[in-house]
Design an enzyme around this catalytic site. Sequence first.
Site: not given
Length: 291
Positions: A47, A50
Amino acid sequence: MSDTPEPEVQQHDSPWVVDATPETFEAEVLQRSQELLVVLDFWAPWCAPCRALGPVLKKLAKEYDGSFMLVKADTEKLPDAAAQFGVQGIPAIYAVVDGKVANSFNGAMPESELREWIDQVLVISGLAEAVRLEEIAPEAALAKFQALAEKDPANTDVKIGLARMLLQQDRVDECQAIMTELEARDYLEPEAEKVKAALELHGMKDDDLEKTRQAAAAKPDDSEVQFQLAESLAGAQHFEEAMQICLMLVEKDRTGVGERSRKLMLEIFLALPDDSELITTYRRKLSMVMY
């Protein structure tokens, strides 16, 4: 040689950052949040947002140095935990206080906004800590509420808690000043209503309760004197004894002093904790006398 990256836990340079595993998740998040704010970061290695947010969170965890614990939860390794928190997209960040979600957001966030968010949830966590301290360490609770009031002077929950503890410490004028400020909004939250009721009962406090007892004993048929004793008892927080007298007066006279006695009982109900057995018992007794 394996191309598998080393576990992220080895990269943390702060004791305030930890990786959760299926075995440690409950202890690291739910149990730890009973004592300290937990910022829970659901993320995954693939991600991109993230990867952008993660280092900022870790930087702030290190900078805030124990004000909160950052718990990182890889959704690929903890799918059950992610489902438990209703994670639908990542990064998903949760502030956990006393085992419950106090606030949350999804997606990346600029550092300045993230700092504001952390400061907000730290106040929520501080409030929970102050409430826990009220019975076991009231002076520490008062100090905590005062510190929170300096940090977030507009926070109504902080004001209510501070007023409650000031009254407990017999600092009536300071409590009254806060209540006057809250009442200027033309409404009060349920907890503020409780403080107001307790403040009004405190105003009935008698400088010589024993003398008032003696006066009531000398004139058992004088309803006004008996009511004065009930008020003095309520002011001294002898609530059950006060309500026993009030019941007798309500039964004797539905209007006049009986009606004032009924209102005094309602004020005592409001000042008591919601789970007090006295409320259940004396509401029932009052209903039986009234109807």
